[in-house]
Structure formats: structure tokens, C-alpha cells
Scaffold this active site. Structure first.
Site, PDB file in Angstrom:
ATOM      1  N   ARG A 264     -18.326  33.924 -16.453  1.00 38.14           N
ATOM      2  CA  ARG A 264     -18.948  34.892 -17.357  1.00 38.14           C
ATOM      3  C   ARG A 264     -20.375  34.477 -17.714  1.00 38.14           C
ATOM      4  O   ARG A 264     -21.226  35.313 -17.974  1.00 38.14           O
ATOM      5  CB  ARG A 264     -18.071  35.062 -18.603  1.00 38.14           C
ATOM      6  CG  ARG A 264     -17.867  33.796 -19.392  1.00 38.14           C
ATOM      7  CD  ARG A 264     -16.681  33.880 -20.361  1.00 38.14           C
ATOM      8  NE  ARG A 264     -15.391  33.855 -19.650  1.00 38.14           N
ATOM      9  CZ  ARG A 264     -14.210  33.954 -20.241  1.00 38.14           C
ATOM     10  NH1 ARG A 264     -14.137  34.111 -21.556  1.00 38.14           N
ATOM     11  NH2 ARG A 264     -13.102  33.938 -19.533  1.00 38.14           N
TER      12      ARG A 264
ATOM     13  N   LYS B  98     -10.345  20.923 -14.317  1.00 38.48           N
ATOM     14  CA  LYS B  98      -9.038  21.522 -14.041  1.00 38.48           C
ATOM     15  C   LYS B  98      -8.060  20.442 -13.585  1.00 38.48           C
ATOM     16  O   LYS B  98      -8.461  19.479 -12.945  1.00 38.48           O
ATOM     17  CB  LYS B  98      -9.172  22.547 -12.905  1.00 38.48           C
ATOM     18  CG  LYS B  98      -9.855  23.841 -13.284  1.00 38.48           C
ATOM     19  CD  LYS B  98      -9.866  24.794 -12.095  1.00 38.48           C
ATOM     20  CE  LYS B  98     -10.651  26.057 -12.391  1.00 38.48           C
ATOM     21  NZ  LYS B  98     -10.044  26.907 -13.429  1.00 38.48           N
TER      22      LYS B  98
ATOM     23  N   GLU C  52     -16.930  29.445 -16.757  1.00 38.06           N
ATOM     24  CA  GLU C  52     -18.299  29.427 -16.242  1.00 38.06           C
ATOM     25  C   GLU C  52     -18.717  30.754 -15.616  1.00 38.06           C
ATOM     26  O   GLU C  52     -19.888  31.092 -15.607  1.00 38.06           O
ATOM     27  CB  GLU C  52     -18.449  28.301 -15.203  1.00 38.06           C
ATOM     28  CG  GLU C  52     -17.968  28.615 -13.777  1.00 38.06           C
ATOM     29  CD  GLU C  52     -16.475  28.914 -13.670  1.00 38.06           C
ATOM     30  OE1 GLU C  52     -15.734  28.493 -14.567  1.00 38.06           O
ATOM     31  OE2 GLU C  52     -16.058  29.579 -12.703  1.00 38.06           O
TER      32      GLU C  52
ATOM     33  N   LYS D 267     -19.349  37.396  -8.519  1.00 35.94           N
ATOM     34  CA  LYS D 267     -19.308  35.993  -8.973  1.00 35.94           C
ATOM     35  C   LYS D 267     -19.339  35.074  -7.761  1.00 35.94           C
ATOM     36  O   LYS D 267     -18.500  35.174  -6.875  1.00 35.94           O
ATOM     37  CB  LYS D 267     -18.044  35.741  -9.806  1.00 35.94           C
ATOM     38  CG  LYS D 267     -17.810  34.261 -10.156  1.00 35.94           C
ATOM     39  CD  LYS D 267     -16.591  34.083 -11.070  1.00 35.94           C
ATOM     40  CE  LYS D 267     -16.259  32.595 -11.272  1.00 35.94           C
ATOM     41  NZ  LYS D 267     -15.054  32.394 -12.119  1.00 35.94           N
TER      42      LYS D 267
ATOM     43  N   ASP E 152     -15.074  25.486 -18.255  1.00 32.46           N
ATOM     44  CA  ASP E 152     -14.299  26.157 -17.204  1.00 32.46           C
ATOM     45  C   ASP E 152     -14.389  27.680 -17.317  1.00 32.46           C
ATOM     46  O   ASP E 152     -13.940  28.398 -16.430  1.00 32.46           O
ATOM     47  CB  ASP E 152     -12.832  25.685 -17.273  1.00 32.46           C
ATOM     48  CG  ASP E 152     -12.084  25.959 -15.981  1.00 32.46           C
ATOM     49  OD1 ASP E 152     -12.739  26.323 -14.977  1.00 32.46           O
ATOM     50  OD2 ASP E 152     -10.849  25.812 -15.979  1.00 32.46           O
TER      51      ASP E 152
ATOM     52  N   ASP F 199     -13.490  30.877  -5.569  1.00 37.67           N
ATOM     53  CA  ASP F 199     -14.144  31.408  -6.764  1.00 37.67           C
ATOM     54  C   ASP F 199     -15.446  32.156  -6.449  1.00 37.67           C
ATOM     55  O   ASP F 199     -16.171  32.558  -7.349  1.00 37.67           O
ATOM     56  CB  ASP F 199     -14.381  30.276  -7.771  1.00 37.67           C
ATOM     57  CG  ASP F 199     -14.184  30.728  -9.208  1.00 37.67           C
ATOM     58  OD1 ASP F 199     -13.627  31.814  -9.415  1.00 37.67           O
ATOM     59  OD2 ASP F 199     -14.607  29.986 -10.115  1.00 37.67           O
TER      60      ASP F 199
ATOM     61  N   ASP G 289     -15.035  25.734  -8.167  1.00 37.28           N
ATOM     62  CA  ASP G 289     -14.848  25.644  -9.614  1.00 37.28           C
ATOM     63  C   ASP G 289     -13.946  24.465  -9.949  1.00 37.28           C
ATOM     64  O   ASP G 289     -12.721  24.577  -9.936  1.00 37.28           O
ATOM     65  CB  ASP G 289     -14.253  26.958 -10.141  1.00 37.28           C
ATOM     66  CG  ASP G 289     -14.112  26.949 -11.664  1.00 37.28           C
ATOM     67  OD1 ASP G 289     -14.652  26.018 -12.296  1.00 37.28           O
ATOM     68  OD2 ASP G 289     -13.477  27.884 -12.199  1.00 37.28           O
TER      69      ASP G 289
HETATM   70  N1  BES Z   1     -12.170  30.675 -11.621  1.00 34.48           N
HETATM   71  C1  BES Z   1     -11.369  30.612 -12.779  1.00 34.48           C
HETATM   72  C2  BES Z   1     -10.335  31.730 -12.837  1.00 34.48           C
HETATM   73  C3  BES Z   1      -9.283  31.750 -11.760  1.00 34.48           C
HETATM   74  C4  BES Z   1      -8.014  31.290 -12.037  1.00 34.48           C
HETATM   75  C5  BES Z   1      -9.532  32.313 -10.527  1.00 34.48           C
HETATM   76  C6  BES Z   1      -7.041  31.357 -11.063  1.00 34.48           C
HETATM   77  C7  BES Z   1      -8.561  32.367  -9.552  1.00 34.48           C
HETATM   78  C8  BES Z   1      -7.304  31.892  -9.828  1.00 34.48           C
HETATM   79  C9  BES Z   1     -12.231  30.727 -14.029  1.00 34.48           C
HETATM   80  O1  BES Z   1     -13.505  30.217 -13.929  1.00 34.48           O
HETATM   81  C10 BES Z   1     -11.550  29.965 -15.101  1.00 34.48           C
HETATM   82  O2  BES Z   1     -11.409  28.785 -14.963  1.00 34.48           O
HETATM   83  N2  BES Z   1     -11.174  30.651 -16.161  1.00 34.48           N
HETATM   84  C11 BES Z   1     -10.546  30.034 -17.269  1.00 34.48           C
HETATM   85  C12 BES Z   1     -11.161  30.617 -18.515  1.00 34.48           C
HETATM   86  C13 BES Z   1     -10.770  29.922 -19.764  1.00 34.48           C
HETATM   87  C14 BES Z   1     -11.271  28.501 -19.785  1.00 34.48           C
HETATM   88  C15 BES Z   1     -11.320  30.700 -20.939  1.00 34.48           C
HETATM   89  C16 BES Z   1      -9.069  30.344 -17.207  1.00 34.48           C
HETATM   90  O3  BES Z   1      -8.695  31.445 -16.841  1.00 34.48           O
HETATM   91  O4  BES Z   1      -8.288  29.447 -17.510  1.00 34.48           O
HETATM   92 ZN    ZN Z   2     -14.303  30.133 -12.064  1.00 34.05          ZN
HETATM   93 MN    MN Z   3     -13.567  28.110 -14.334  1.00 34.69          MN
END
Ligand code: BES
Ligand code: ZN
Ligand code: MN
Length: 487
Positions: free
Chosen positions: A341, A267, A339, A255, A337, A278, A260
Site C-alpha cells: 500500500r 515473515k 509495504e 504492485k 510488511d 508479490d 516480500d
Molecule cells: N504480499 C503480502 C500479502 C500476501 C499474502 C500476498 C499472501 C500473497 C499471499 C503483503 O505485503 C503483506 O504482507 N500483507 C500483510 C499486511 C499486514 C501486515 C497489515 C498481511 O496480509 O499480513
Molecule cells: Zn507484499
Molecule cells: Mn508484505
């Protein structure tokens, strides 16, 4: 990076590092004898440790002024109980020693090896060397002066030469990943990842970078949809290491979201602070390719990086938008968010065109996996038990922690869309499993493993073998795994 070498006997040093194991129970006195120290010094040091109530716990250190002709100071570093000794704990113990040596302004460092135990001589020495290098790591590119004040070389008494060389290769690759992750997003956009990849090209490594035109031609609507909200152009990066003819083909996918923000589902400030990390999966893939020409594995390795910045610009993807991916499948973006996947869906599709025998993706995919496993363990999701066993064994040899998680098919319902083939977020329950279920939709029956490295990719507090920031997690496991594959 500090240079490690093997030396035959202790000449003169500013700091000597010796290790101590923790007694099996609290009622047992530690038994200490260090070959690198004369009998007299060894006894005195043991007495000093006892006075300090030093128990040899992993990460614990003790500085002793030996005032000896051969060594001014001694750092004793704990390794935990002998029965529990492994690569991970040895790296942590040696990392703590390196950190301490820096702290006390060591000018020359010599380390004596601890007992190898179950690890064997080579791996024990390799772990000590990796700990000494990784624990001394600093990221100073944005500081004055840039030069570290730390010592720049360490010797290990009696270390097998090839173990030291291997440690240097693994640590150099890990540091390569750390540097990329620590570089602020402003200086590490998708085009910078592409530049970094191009620098890795060589006789055995081929690098291809796609821009807007090729990505559009391939119909990679997932990558386009996520990337188009940024002024920084998105890229798709492909690498290939050519192994022996007819050898196994392993694909690694990372990834590469260089920042992000969350997109329009933005966020909160405290969740965004570390989001330059990220692209840690991408960094692990690039770092692996940086090391492969030195390691010369038998197998052929493909690397794929969907690189984009997840931003909120005027053309950003909106919630409810439907993206058509390269596979033809459509995604309703109900959360901008989620993104990672979406870009990985396209990367997996392109990767499958090369017909790899196995595919491993690394992604900082979900906050949910951090809730489940914390910042020291990555979640492993896979549709293939052999791959699971191989990765589990490789991670143990490398000293990194993976924990297999279930892909619960019944939860696929959570991702049902009213308008498209799938939606990218299904709410709070089993968030990490949802991420894996989503990716599996593109991996299909391809032998595939997904490593959710959102926890261990980054350390807020710092670890004994890593200052606060990017850790380079996954690099050593990938190198261990790949070099163990023949066919
Ligand atoms: N990059 C984040 C996940 C992340 C969180 C990485 C903390 C490192 C530390 C990812 O893109 C994300 O924002 N995921 C969301 C998914 C949700 C919206 C379904 C999450 O985990 O809140
Ligand atoms: Zn992310
Ligand atoms: Mn995200």
C-alpha cells in the site's frame, strides 16, 4: 506455447478430445452423442463412460482407447451441468483435457467443440482454445531439458478463426505473466521488470523507467522508504498505449514488490516461501501491454508499476519511521510488511497526474483477502458503481472471478496515527478493507477500483488450467475490460 488452429474435419490424430456435460440430476442418465465420432464409436464410448460412472463433472477426465483408424485414443473431459456452463468452467474443463493429453504423451491433439449454450459460438471456442493452451503450460526455464515433451499444437474442429486468434493473444499474455511471476526473485528484481517493460516499447507503446534520481525528484518517499532496505535498486515504470484521439483514458497500476520478506517485521519462513509472487499485479500490467498492440483497443491505456524489493538491509525502513509521499501526505510505517500500500500510494499519485478517466490497481495486497475469499477469487473494492459493473462483466466474459467487497468508512479510524497522517497497518480486523481504505486515501474521488489478487495470483496445488505457481490472474479480465471501452 502450444499453437491452436481450426480445422474443418477430423483427419487422423493420436488423441481426440471430446466434452461431456453433467446430467441435470443424479437420477438422469447422461445423453451422449459426439459428432466427431461415428455412431458406432459414439455408442461404445457412451457405454464405457457409464461403466466408469463418469458424470461429466468439471475437471473430470476419462481416457478411452478407441483403436479407430482416425483416432487412437479419446479423452472425454467434463464441463459440469449445462445450465451452469460459462467461460470459467469451460476453460477449466479444457485445461483438464490438455493436462491429461500431456500426461498420456499425446503427439497430436484434436478437440471437438462442446455445445456453446449461452456463451455463443465464438466465446465457447475461445474458452476451449484458452483452456487447451493454458492447461499445457509448463515453466521449464530452470530444468533440464528446457523443452517440454508435450505436443506443441492442437486443432479444434470447426472453431471460428477469430476466436482462436483471440484465445492465442489472451493466453500468450497470461503465459507472459506466469513466466515473470515464476521467475525466482533472484532473477526478477525491479531492474528486470524495468528491462521487461522496455522490451514492450513499440510504435503504439511508450515506456519510461525512473531510477533513484527521478523518484527522489518526485518526492516519492513511499517507494523510496520500502525499496531502500535492499541492494537491488527500486524503479518506477510507466507505459502508455496510445488509442484513438480523444478516447477514454484507463490507468492500470500493478504492485511490483519483486520479493516480500516482510522487511524488519520479517515473515515466518512458511509465509515467505511464495513471496516472489508479490509482483503479480505488475506482471498483469506488463502482460496487458504486451497484448494491446495486437488487440488495438480504442481507448488510451496508462500503466504504472512501483517496483521494489522489501528487504531487511541496514538502511531498511524501521517501524515508527514516517515517510513523506509524493502527494505530501505522510505515512507512519508501523508494520514494514504492509509495504504494498505504501508503494502504491506514490504510484496512484503519479498516475493521477495524467488525469485518467478511470484507475484500476491490481495488487497481492493482503493475506486477509485470502482468508476471506480463498485462492480462486479476487476482492474488488471500488468507489464507482459503473466501474464495478464493467469489471464484473469483463471478469465473467474472461472467466476469472471477482467479488465486490465493501469499503467501510467507519474502519478508517483503525489507520489513525499519533504522529503522521495515516499509519499503514491497523491490526487484524478487516485487513483487506483496511488495505483498500489506505489506498483510497490517495485515490480520493478519482474513479478507482482496487483488485486484491493475493489469493488467485498464485496456486500452491495447481489448477486444471495452471500448474503450481503463478496463474497470470487478472490479465484476461483487464484485456476484456479495456477492449470493451470506447468513447
Ligand atoms: N504480499 C503480502 C500479502 C500476501 C499474502 C500476498 C499472501 C500473497 C499471499 C503483503 O505485503 C503483506 O504482507 N500483507 C500483510 C499486511 C499486514 C501486515 C497489515 C498481511 O496480509 O499480513
Ligand atoms: Zn507484499
Ligand atoms: Mn508484505
Amino acid at each position: 506455447m502450444i499453437k491452436v488452429s481450426s480445422s474443418k474435419r477430423l483427419e487422423r490424430t493420436d488423441v481426440l478430445i471430446v466434452f461431456a456435460e453433467e446430467p441435470a440430476s443424479k437420477d438422469v442418465k447422461p445423453l451422449h452423442k459426439w459428432d466427431a465420432l461415428t455412431g458406432d464409436l459414439s455408442r461404445k464410448l457412451a457405454a464405457a463412460l457409464e461403466k466408469e460412472n463418469f458424470r461429466g463433472k468439471v475437471g473430470q477426465t476419462f481416457v478411452w482407447h478407441a483403436g479407430d483408424a482416425k483416432t487412437e485414443r479419446v479423452i472425454v473431459a467434463g464441463l459440469g451441468k449445462a445450465a451452469a456452463r460459462n467461460v470459467d468452467l469451460t476453460v477449466r474443463g479444457a485445461g483438464a483435457a490438455a493436462k491429461k493429453a500431456k500426461e498420456i504423451g499425446a503427439t497430436k491433439v484434436v478437440a471437438a467443440l462442446p455445445p456453446a449454450g449461452k456463451m455463443g459460438e465464438d466465446r465457447n471456442a475461445q474458452a476451449v482454445a484458452e483452456g487447451l493452451i493454458l492447461g499445457a503450460y509448463e515453466f521449464n526455464a530452470y530444468r533440464q531439458p528446457k523443452e517440454s515433451k508435450a505436443y506443441d499444437a492442437a486443432e479444434i474442429l470447426g472453431a471460428p478463426e477469430k476466436a482462436v486468434k483471440l484465445a492465442e493473444t489472451y493466453a500468450r499474455a497470461t503465459i507472459y505473466a506466469r513466466d515473470l511471476i515464476n521467475t525466482p526473485a533472484g532473477d526478477c528484481a525491479p531492474r528486470h521488470l524495468a528491462e521487461a517493460a522496455k522490451k514492450l516499447a513499440g510504435p503504439n507503446v511508450k515506456v519510461t523507467v525512473w531510477g533513484k534520481k527521478e523518484i527522489e525528484a518526485k518526492g516519492m518517499g513511499g517507494l523510496i522508504g520500502i525499496g531502500k532496505g535492499s541492494d537491488e535498486p527500486y524503479h518506477f515504470i510507466m507505459l502508455k498505449y496510445e488509442g484513438k484521439k480523444g478516447s477514454k483514458k484507463v490507468a492500470i497500476v500493478g504492485k511490483g514488490i519483486t520479493f516480500d520478506s516482510g522487511g524488519l517485521c520479517i515473515k515466518p519462513a512458511d509465509g515467505m516461501g511464495t513471496m516472489k509472487c508479490d509482483m503479480s499485479g505488475a506482471a498483469a500490467v506488463l502482460a496487458t501491454f504486451a497484448a494491446l498492440p495486437e488487440l488495438k483497443p480504442d481507448c488510451t491505456v496508462y500503466g504504472y508499476i512501483p517496483a521494489a524489493e522489501n528487504m531487511t538491509g541496514g538502511s531498511a525502513v524501521k517501524t515508527g519511521d514516517v515517510l513523506r509521499t509524493a502527494s505530501g501526505r505522510t505515512i507512519e510505517v508501523n508494520n514494514t510488511d504492509a509495504e504494498g500500500r505504501v508503494v502504491l500510494a506514490d504510484a496512484i499519485t503519479i498516475a493521477r497526474e495524467d488525469k485518467p478517466d478511470e484507475m484500476i490497481d491490481l495488487a497481492t495486497l493482503t493475506g486477509a483477502v485470502v482468508v476471506a475469499l480463498g485462492d480462486q477469487v479476487a476482492g474488488m473494492f471500488t468507489n464507482d458503481d459503473t466501474l464495478a459493473a464493467g469489471l464484473d462483466a469483463a471478469s465473467k466474459r474472461a472467466g476469472e472471478r471477482l467479488w465486490r467487497m465493501p469499503i467501510v468508512q467507519e474502519y478508517r479510524d483503525l489507520l489513525k496515527s499519533d504522529i503522521a497522517d495515516i499509519k499503514n497497518s491497523g491490526g487484524r480486523w478487516a485487513g483487506a478493507i483496511q488495505g483498500a481504505l489506505f489506498l483510497q486515501e490517495w485515490a480520493g474521488d478519482q474513479p478507482w477500483a482496487h483488485l486484491d489478487i493475493a489469493g488467485p495470483a498464485w496456486t500452491d496445488r495447481g489448477l486444471s488450467f495452471c500448474p503450481p505457481g503463478g496463474t497470470g490472474f487478472g490479465v484476461r479480465t483487464l484485456l476484456e475490460y479495456i477492449t470493451a471501452q470506447g468513447k
